[in-house]
Structure formats: C-alpha cells, structure tokens
Design an enzyme around this catalytic site. Structure first.
Site, PDB file in Angstrom:
ATOM      1  N   LYS A 198      42.303  77.034  53.764  1.00 51.02           N
ATOM      2  CA  LYS A 198      42.396  78.062  54.714  1.00 51.02           C
ATOM      3  C   LYS A 198      40.941  78.106  55.549  1.00 51.02           C
ATOM      4  O   LYS A 198      41.016  78.600  56.608  1.00 51.02           O
ATOM      5  CB  LYS A 198      42.649  79.410  54.114  1.00 51.02           C
ATOM      6  CG  LYS A 198      41.728  79.819  52.845  1.00 51.02           C
ATOM      7  CD  LYS A 198      42.512  80.877  52.095  1.00 51.02           C
ATOM      8  CE  LYS A 198      41.544  81.310  50.858  1.00 51.02           C
ATOM      9  NZ  LYS A 198      41.513  80.303  49.851  1.00 51.02           N
ATOM     10  N   ARG A 231      30.149  73.023  44.330  1.00 49.22           N
ATOM     11  CA  ARG A 231      29.884  74.326  43.906  1.00 49.22           C
ATOM     12  C   ARG A 231      30.212  74.378  42.582  1.00 49.22           C
ATOM     13  O   ARG A 231      31.083  73.757  42.118  1.00 49.22           O
ATOM     14  CB  ARG A 231      31.108  75.153  44.901  1.00 49.22           C
ATOM     15  CG  ARG A 231      30.592  75.577  46.164  1.00 49.22           C
ATOM     16  CD  ARG A 231      31.565  76.184  47.005  1.00 49.22           C
ATOM     17  NE  ARG A 231      32.509  77.113  46.495  1.00 49.22           N
ATOM     18  CZ  ARG A 231      33.360  77.582  47.022  1.00 49.22           C
ATOM     19  NH1 ARG A 231      33.726  77.364  48.458  1.00 49.22           N
ATOM     20  NH2 ARG A 231      34.348  78.204  46.363  1.00 49.22           N
ATOM     21  N   ARG A 244      41.642  90.213  49.269  1.00 49.11           N
ATOM     22  CA  ARG A 244      42.108  89.323  48.123  1.00 49.11           C
ATOM     23  C   ARG A 244      42.957  90.141  47.040  1.00 49.11           C
ATOM     24  O   ARG A 244      43.190  89.733  46.030  1.00 49.11           O
ATOM     25  CB  ARG A 244      40.782  88.743  47.368  1.00 49.11           C
ATOM     26  CG  ARG A 244      40.648  87.108  47.842  1.00 49.11           C
ATOM     27  CD  ARG A 244      39.947  86.679  46.775  1.00 49.11           C
ATOM     28  NE  ARG A 244      39.470  85.406  46.612  1.00 49.11           N
ATOM     29  CZ  ARG A 244      38.990  84.416  47.547  1.00 49.11           C
ATOM     30  NH1 ARG A 244      38.591  84.799  48.501  1.00 49.11           N
ATOM     31  NH2 ARG A 244      38.426  83.245  47.042  1.00 49.11           N
ATOM     32  N   ARG A 301      35.859  68.480  47.124  1.00 48.34           N
ATOM     33  CA  ARG A 301      35.003  69.169  47.938  1.00 48.34           C
ATOM     34  C   ARG A 301      33.526  69.049  47.733  1.00 48.34           C
ATOM     35  O   ARG A 301      33.051  69.080  46.518  1.00 48.34           O
ATOM     36  CB  ARG A 301      35.385  70.444  48.189  1.00 48.34           C
ATOM     37  CG  ARG A 301      34.323  71.208  49.012  1.00 48.34           C
ATOM     38  CD  ARG A 301      34.861  72.715  49.309  1.00 48.34           C
ATOM     39  NE  ARG A 301      35.142  73.488  48.156  1.00 48.34           N
ATOM     40  CZ  ARG A 301      35.891  74.721  48.218  1.00 48.34           C
ATOM     41  NH1 ARG A 301      36.277  74.959  49.330  1.00 48.34           N
ATOM     42  NH2 ARG A 301      36.525  75.086  47.091  1.00 48.34           N
ATOM     43  N   ARG A 343      40.213  80.482  38.379  1.00 43.83           N
ATOM     44  CA  ARG A 343      40.168  80.697  39.832  1.00 43.83           C
ATOM     45  C   ARG A 343      41.749  80.782  40.170  1.00 43.83           C
ATOM     46  O   ARG A 343      42.204  81.905  40.903  1.00 43.83           O
ATOM     47  CB  ARG A 343      39.366  79.869  40.805  1.00 43.83           C
ATOM     48  CG  ARG A 343      38.088  80.038  40.613  1.00 43.83           C
ATOM     49  CD  ARG A 343      37.273  79.061  41.487  1.00 43.83           C
ATOM     50  NE  ARG A 343      37.719  78.865  42.791  1.00 43.83           N
ATOM     51  CZ  ARG A 343      37.133  77.901  43.686  1.00 43.83           C
ATOM     52  NH1 ARG A 343      36.547  76.877  43.070  1.00 43.83           N
ATOM     53  NH2 ARG A 343      37.329  77.907  44.970  1.00 43.83           N
TER      54      ARG A 343
HETATM   55  P1  AP5 Z   1      38.830  74.633  52.226  1.00 46.37           P
HETATM   56  O1  AP5 Z   1      39.019  74.705  53.440  1.00 46.37           O
HETATM   57  O2  AP5 Z   1      37.282  74.648  51.652  1.00 46.37           O
HETATM   58  O3  AP5 Z   1      39.798  75.358  51.128  1.00 46.37           O
HETATM   59  P2  AP5 Z   1      39.837  77.303  50.964  1.00 46.37           P
HETATM   60  O4  AP5 Z   1      41.137  77.582  50.694  1.00 46.37           O
HETATM   61  O5  AP5 Z   1      38.815  77.838  52.040  1.00 46.37           O
HETATM   62  O6  AP5 Z   1      39.037  77.091  49.427  1.00 46.37           O
HETATM   63  P3  AP5 Z   1      37.960  77.968  49.167  1.00 46.37           P
HETATM   64  O7  AP5 Z   1      37.860  77.309  47.621  1.00 46.37           O
HETATM   65  O8  AP5 Z   1      36.335  78.022  49.793  1.00 46.37           O
HETATM   66  O9  AP5 Z   1      38.533  79.306  48.554  1.00 46.37           O
HETATM   67  P4  AP5 Z   1      38.211  80.282  47.738  1.00 46.37           P
HETATM   68  O10 AP5 Z   1      39.108  81.305  48.347  1.00 46.37           O
HETATM   69  O11 AP5 Z   1      38.487  80.026  46.411  1.00 46.37           O
HETATM   70  O12 AP5 Z   1      36.670  80.441  47.776  1.00 46.37           O
HETATM   71  P5  AP5 Z   1      35.727  81.443  48.641  1.00 46.37           P
HETATM   72  O13 AP5 Z   1      34.614  80.637  48.773  1.00 46.37           O
HETATM   73  O14 AP5 Z   1      36.620  82.361  49.636  1.00 46.37           O
HETATM   74  O15 AP5 Z   1      39.112  72.960  51.777  1.00 46.37           O
HETATM   75  C1  AP5 Z   1      39.105  72.602  50.409  1.00 46.37           C
HETATM   76  C2  AP5 Z   1      38.767  71.400  50.487  1.00 46.37           C
HETATM   77  O16 AP5 Z   1      39.676  70.477  50.903  1.00 46.37           O
HETATM   78  C3  AP5 Z   1      37.579  70.725  51.473  1.00 46.37           C
HETATM   79  O17 AP5 Z   1      36.964  69.533  50.863  1.00 46.37           O
HETATM   80  C4  AP5 Z   1      38.433  70.276  52.670  1.00 46.37           C
HETATM   81  O18 AP5 Z   1      37.511  69.287  53.395  1.00 46.37           O
HETATM   82  C5  AP5 Z   1      39.621  69.771  52.063  1.00 46.37           C
HETATM   83  N1  AP5 Z   1      40.845  70.178  52.865  1.00 46.37           N
HETATM   84  C6  AP5 Z   1      40.961  71.099  53.655  1.00 46.37           C
HETATM   85  N2  AP5 Z   1      42.383  70.960  54.081  1.00 46.37           N
HETATM   86  C7  AP5 Z   1      42.726  69.575  53.991  1.00 46.37           C
HETATM   87  C8  AP5 Z   1      44.098  69.038  54.220  1.00 46.37           C
HETATM   88  N3  AP5 Z   1      44.944  69.615  54.914  1.00 46.37           N
HETATM   89  N4  AP5 Z   1      44.183  67.469  53.613  1.00 46.37           N
HETATM   90  C9  AP5 Z   1      43.206  67.210  52.827  1.00 46.37           C
HETATM   91  N5  AP5 Z   1      42.162  67.889  52.486  1.00 46.37           N
HETATM   92  C10 AP5 Z   1      41.833  68.970  53.038  1.00 46.37           C
HETATM   93  O19 AP5 Z   1      35.534  82.583  47.099  1.00 46.37           O
HETATM   94  C11 AP5 Z   1      34.470  81.996  46.164  1.00 46.37           C
HETATM   95  C12 AP5 Z   1      34.304  83.324  45.192  1.00 46.37           C
HETATM   96  O20 AP5 Z   1      33.738  84.402  45.898  1.00 46.37           O
HETATM   97  C13 AP5 Z   1      35.699  83.733  44.526  1.00 46.37           C
HETATM   98  O21 AP5 Z   1      36.072  83.080  43.511  1.00 46.37           O
HETATM   99  C14 AP5 Z   1      35.224  85.244  44.373  1.00 46.37           C
HETATM  100  O22 AP5 Z   1      34.481  85.423  42.986  1.00 46.37           O
HETATM  101  C15 AP5 Z   1      34.110  85.581  45.333  1.00 46.37           C
HETATM  102  N6  AP5 Z   1      34.928  86.241  46.494  1.00 46.37           N
HETATM  103  C16 AP5 Z   1      35.340  85.957  47.649  1.00 46.37           C
HETATM  104  N7  AP5 Z   1      35.846  86.729  48.542  1.00 46.37           N
HETATM  105  C17 AP5 Z   1      36.319  87.802  47.707  1.00 46.37           C
HETATM  106  C18 AP5 Z   1      37.017  88.829  47.801  1.00 46.37           C
HETATM  107  N8  AP5 Z   1      37.542  89.298  48.687  1.00 46.37           N
HETATM  108  N9  AP5 Z   1      37.084  89.607  46.637  1.00 46.37           N
HETATM  109  C19 AP5 Z   1      36.690  89.466  45.158  1.00 46.37           C
HETATM  110  N10 AP5 Z   1      35.752  88.207  45.259  1.00 46.37           N
HETATM  111  C20 AP5 Z   1      35.633  87.505  46.346  1.00 46.37           C
END
Ligand code: AP5
Length: 220
Positions: free
Chosen positions: A16, A163, A91, A130, A174
């Site tokens: 996403k 990460r 979330r 990633r 997660r």
């Molecule tokens: P990527 O686009 O990075 O995926 P993503 O869905 O954005 O994944 P995240 O891990 O960043 O999401 P997350 O929700 O766990 O983490 P966040 O940082 O928000 O793609 C992943 C990989 O795949 C990349 O290498 C990319 O190149 C590749 N890729 C993408 N699309 C592809 C495709 N179509 N084909 C092939 N490869 C592809 O959150 C981290 C932490 O922060 C959470 O665990 C929590 O502790 C905290 N946090 C953040 N927001 C909140 C909230 N609202 N409430 C509470 N805690 C929160």
C-alpha cells in the site's frame, strides 16, 4: 472538486505504501504514512519516538491515543488543504471514529478507503525482501525492485537496511495484530459504502493503473 481524502488500508507489506507514494506524486497530494512519521520520531529520539519504539519493534500497534494526535496535527497543516492520502491510518475502528469526528467538524469526510489484499505467502515474501534507505527512507526490494548496487540506495547513495519489524519472527506478530485490530475496518468501511477492494497480488504497474483510474474517477 471536493477535497480528496483517501485511506490506504491492508495488511503489512502488501504494497500500500508503494501505491500511495506513486498516487500522491501524480495527484500532488501529501502522502501521510503513520509508519514513516513514527520512524522519523524514533530516529530523532523524541519523547513520542521513545514511547512508540517498543511497540513498533515488537510488531504491535502503537496505542490509539499516541497515533490520533499525531495525525490530527499533520492533517491540520496547510499542505493538506486540497486533500491528502493516509497510509497506515486508521488502523483500528476507534482511530476511524476519531478521524470521522475531526473531519465532520470541518464539514469533510473520507472520500474512499482503498483496501489492498494478497496471499499471506506474497506478503511475507514482500516484507522479507524489503530494504529501506537509512537516509531518505526510499524503499527497494531485493527481488522485485533491486537497487543498482546491493545495499546502496539508488536515490541518494546511502546505505539500505532491513527494518527491525521486517525480521521474520516479527512478521507473524504484525499479521496477528492486523487480523485482530485492523481487519475489522474492512466491514466497517464497507458498511459506510466507502470500500474499494484491489487485488494486490500482481505487479506494481498493473495495480497502479487500477488505483489511478479509481482516484481520477473520484475527482470528477
Ligand atoms: P510496501 O509498499 O512497503 O508495503 P506496505 O503495505 O506499505 O507495508 P508496511 O510494512 O510499510 O506496512 P505496515 O502497515 O506494516 O507498516 P507501517 O510502516 O505502516 O511494500 C513492501 C515491499 O514489497 C517493498 O519492498 C516493495 O518494493 C515491494 N512491493 C510493493 N508492491 C509490490 C508488488 N506489487 N509486487 C512486488 N513487490 C512489491 O507501520 C509500522 C509500525 O508503526 C506498525 O507495526 C505500528 O507499530 C506503527 N503504526 C503505524 N501506523 C499506526 C497506526 N495507525 N496505529 C498504530 N500503530 C501504527
């Protein structure tokens, strides 16, 4: 044209953030990733970063009260006047209720929730490959979007790293958190008539073509 407020929803690593960044650039809207906001606080070792660190490193959600204020401050910024893209927020259903309340006080509402899903096998493969740039945060993938030189960011030449929460043992935690706390947002947004589902199992360009067409349609 009404203000475009988009929510990008889906399991960790589904892609996403990749889609949100691209759409934000094309529509010239701010891309607000709560994960990025928290990682910035961690890097600067702020009081908020210190509170969030343990949760993030263990793959748990940060408590709602720490997240909501952070986002409300960010969306009050002048650069959000024409709209914005929320990536990774809300979330929990409570986070959405807080957002709805804040927006409705200004006569605004979420335009759509874009929900991305793919098989768990695909998700684990995307997360485990990633890499993130230490300096500029640019993302790459060892198999699907490799940097020209291994371990070196194409955008700025700094070192890339994995990460802490992308380590295999944290990924299952997660996903568990996602199923328990974020999964309920899918029927929640469906019930509000705001959900648009995307099959995120394909390639980045293929998915993006659908995302862009959908978002362009909302602007009319
Ligand atoms: P990527 O686009 O990075 O995926 P993503 O869905 O954005 O994944 P995240 O891990 O960043 O999401 P997350 O929700 O766990 O983490 P966040 O940082 O928000 O793609 C992943 C990989 O795949 C990349 O290498 C990319 O190149 C590749 N890729 C993408 N699309 C592809 C495709 N179509 N084909 C092939 N490869 C592809 O959150 C981290 C932490 O922060 C959470 O665990 C929590 O502790 C905290 N946090 C953040 N927001 C909140 C909230 N609202 N409430 C509470 N805690 C929160």
């Amino acid at each position: 044209m009404s203000k475009l407020i988009l929510v990008f929803l889906g399991p960790p690593g589904v892609g996403k953030g990749t889609q949100a960044a691209r759409l934000a650039k094309d529509l010239t809207l701010p891309h607000i990733s709560t994960g990025d906001l928290f990682r910035d606080h961690l890097k600067r070792d702020t009081p908020l970063g210190q509170k969030a660190k343990g949760y993030m490193n263990e793959g748990k959600l940060v408590p709602d009260e720490l997240v909501v204020d952070l986002v409300m401050d960010r969306i009050a910024n002048q650069d959000c006047a024409a709209g914005f893209i929320l990536d990774g927020f809300p979330r929990t259903v409570n986070q959405d209720l807080a957002l709805e309340k804040a927006l409705s006080a200004k006569g605004e509402k979420v335009s759509a929730a874009l929900y991305f899903d793919a098989s768990r096998e695909t998700i684990v493969e995307r997360i485990s490959g990633r890499r993130t740039c230490r300096a500029c945060g640019a993302m790459s993938h060892v198999k699907y979007a490799p940097t020209k030189a291994a371990g070196v960011c194409d955008a700025c030449g700094s070192e890339t790293y994995q990460r802490v929460d992308d380590a295999a043992e944290k990924v299952s935690e997660r996903l568990k958190e996602y199923d328990a706390k974020t999964g309920p947002l899918v029927p929640h947004y469906r019930g509000k008539g705001l959900l648009r589902e995307f099959d995120a199992g394909g390639g980045v360009d293929e998915i993006y073509a659908e995302v862009k067409a959908f978002a362009e349609g909302l602007k009319d």
